[in-house]
Design a protein around this motif. Structure first.
Motif, PDB file in Angstrom:
ATOM      1  N   PRO A 279      -9.831   2.383  -4.866  1.00  0.00           N
ATOM      2  CA  PRO A 279      -8.621   1.583  -4.588  1.00  0.00           C
ATOM      3  C   PRO A 279      -7.868   2.005  -3.332  1.00  0.00           C
ATOM      4  N   ASP A 280      -7.960   3.273  -2.943  1.00  0.00           N
ATOM      5  CA  ASP A 280      -7.203   3.743  -1.779  1.00  0.00           C
ATOM      6  C   ASP A 280      -8.045   3.845  -0.506  1.00  0.00           C
ATOM      7  N   TRP A 281      -9.239   3.253  -0.503  1.00  0.00           N
ATOM      8  CA  TRP A 281     -10.098   3.392   0.676  1.00  0.00           C
ATOM      9  C   TRP A 281      -9.523   2.659   1.887  1.00  0.00           C
ATOM     10  N   PHE A 282      -9.089   1.416   1.685  1.00  0.00           N
ATOM     11  CA  PHE A 282      -8.519   0.625   2.773  1.00  0.00           C
ATOM     12  C   PHE A 282      -6.993   0.689   2.690  1.00  0.00           C
ATOM     13  N   ALA A 283      -6.348   0.834   3.837  1.00  0.00           N
ATOM     14  CA  ALA A 283      -4.893   0.944   3.881  1.00  0.00           C
ATOM     15  C   ALA A 283      -4.253  -0.363   4.344  1.00  0.00           C
ATOM     16  N   GLY A 284      -2.968  -0.539   4.002  1.00  0.00           N
ATOM     17  CA  GLY A 284      -2.194  -1.675   4.495  1.00  0.00           C
ATOM     18  C   GLY A 284      -2.764  -3.017   4.085  1.00  0.00           C
ATOM     19  N   TRP A 285      -2.708  -3.959   5.008  1.00  0.00           N
ATOM     20  CA  TRP A 285      -3.156  -5.318   4.700  1.00  0.00           C
ATOM     21  C   TRP A 285      -4.641  -5.379   4.403  1.00  0.00           C
ATOM     22  N   ARG A 286      -5.404  -4.430   4.975  1.00  0.00           N
ATOM     23  CA  ARG A 286      -6.837  -4.418   4.690  1.00  0.00           C
ATOM     24  C   ARG A 286      -7.109  -4.101   3.217  1.00  0.00           C
ATOM     25  N   GLY A 287      -6.237  -3.281   2.630  1.00  0.00           N
ATOM     26  CA  GLY A 287      -6.382  -2.991   1.214  1.00  0.00           C
ATOM     27  C   GLY A 287      -6.207  -4.235   0.360  1.00  0.00           C
ATOM     28  N   TRP A 288      -5.211  -5.066   0.707  1.00  0.00           N
ATOM     29  CA  TRP A 288      -4.995  -6.306  -0.037  1.00  0.00           C
ATOM     30  C   TRP A 288      -6.159  -7.263   0.150  1.00  0.00           C
ATOM     31  N   VAL A 289      -6.639  -7.380   1.374  1.00  0.00           N
ATOM     32  CA  VAL A 289      -7.770  -8.276   1.635  1.00  0.00           C
ATOM     33  C   VAL A 289      -9.009  -7.824   0.868  1.00  0.00           C
TER      34      VAL A 289
END
Length: 232
Positions: free
Chosen positions: A156-166
């Motif tokens: 769940p924490d691999w991508f940060a910011g908006w990339r995490g939501w995408v």
């Protein structure tokens, strides 16, 4: 410094390589698989960056029998490996020969395993998408299925910011894992894809290695069925 190679199952090793940039700055980790065949030579799947430490580990395990690209995206380090192991035949995934004209491939993967590894490893081409075809492999001795990009399972924490939501919306973040949703939408010939998937379901899968994210070290068959619920 030790080489990034660990035994995942008897006769099968995985190696985690550098993170590489993908579309829109999404950072993707790289992972390879090494399988010792019954003739003691090595089947190399999706090779990662070849460091001196990794080469030493590979050479200690045995002779490299082949270099295999499972899809159009897994080709970044093939040239370096071919230079290091010039006698090892190189196998292209469907369409890769035209993309990497700088490389000389010995053959293209099909729906039946090549005689080099047929005694140890089964394979299926999961067709049906107009974007890309993935070659899926199964190591019989260890019950391990091997997927490139058809299953992605990022923490769940691999991508940060908006990339995490995408990424979460894309269905590639645990616990909602699988192929990216835009790739799922490209499977217009789903009857053909399901026929290939049924062959995969027939394998006695115990473990699963994927290129991007968390693998399954137990309950592999259930892991695969859950990942492909969107297709079945």
């Amino acid at each position: 410094m030790t080489a990034p190679l660990r035994e995942f199952a008897p006769g099968l090793w995985v190696g985690d390589g550098p993170v590489v940039p993908f579309i829109a700055g999404f950072a993707y980790p790289t992972r390879m698989v090494v399988i010792k065949l019954t003739d003691s030579r090595l089947f190399i799947w999706s090779p990662i960056a070849l460091t001196p430490e990794l080469k030493a580990r590979i050479d200690a395990l045995g002779e490299v029998a082949c270099l295999v690209s499972p899809n159009l995206l897994h080709h970044l380090y093939l040239g370096d490996w071919k230079a290091a192991y010039p006698s090892a035949p190189m196998f292209a995934s469907p369409g890769l020969k035209s993309r990497r004209k700088d490389l000389v491939f010995d053959a293209e993967l099909g729906d039946a395993p090549d005689p080099l590894w047929a005694d140890d490893i089964d394979q299926v081409l999961l067709r049906g998408s107009f974007v890309m075809t993935d070659a899926v492999f199964f190591h019989r001795a260890s019950g391990t299925a091997i997927f490139a990009d058809l299953i992605e399972n990022f923490p769940p924490d691999w991508f940060a910011g908006w990339r995490g939501w995408v990424a979460k919306l894309d269905g590639i973040v645990a616990p909602d894992f699988g192929a990216p949703r835009e790739w799922r939408a490209s499977f217009l010939r789903r009857k053909r894809a399901r026929a290939a998937l049924r062959r995969i379901f027939d394998w006695p899968i115990e473990k699963v290695v994927i290129a991007h994210g968390g693998c399954a070290e137990q309950d592999g068959a259930a892991f695969v069925r859950r990942a492909f619920a969107w297709l079945m």
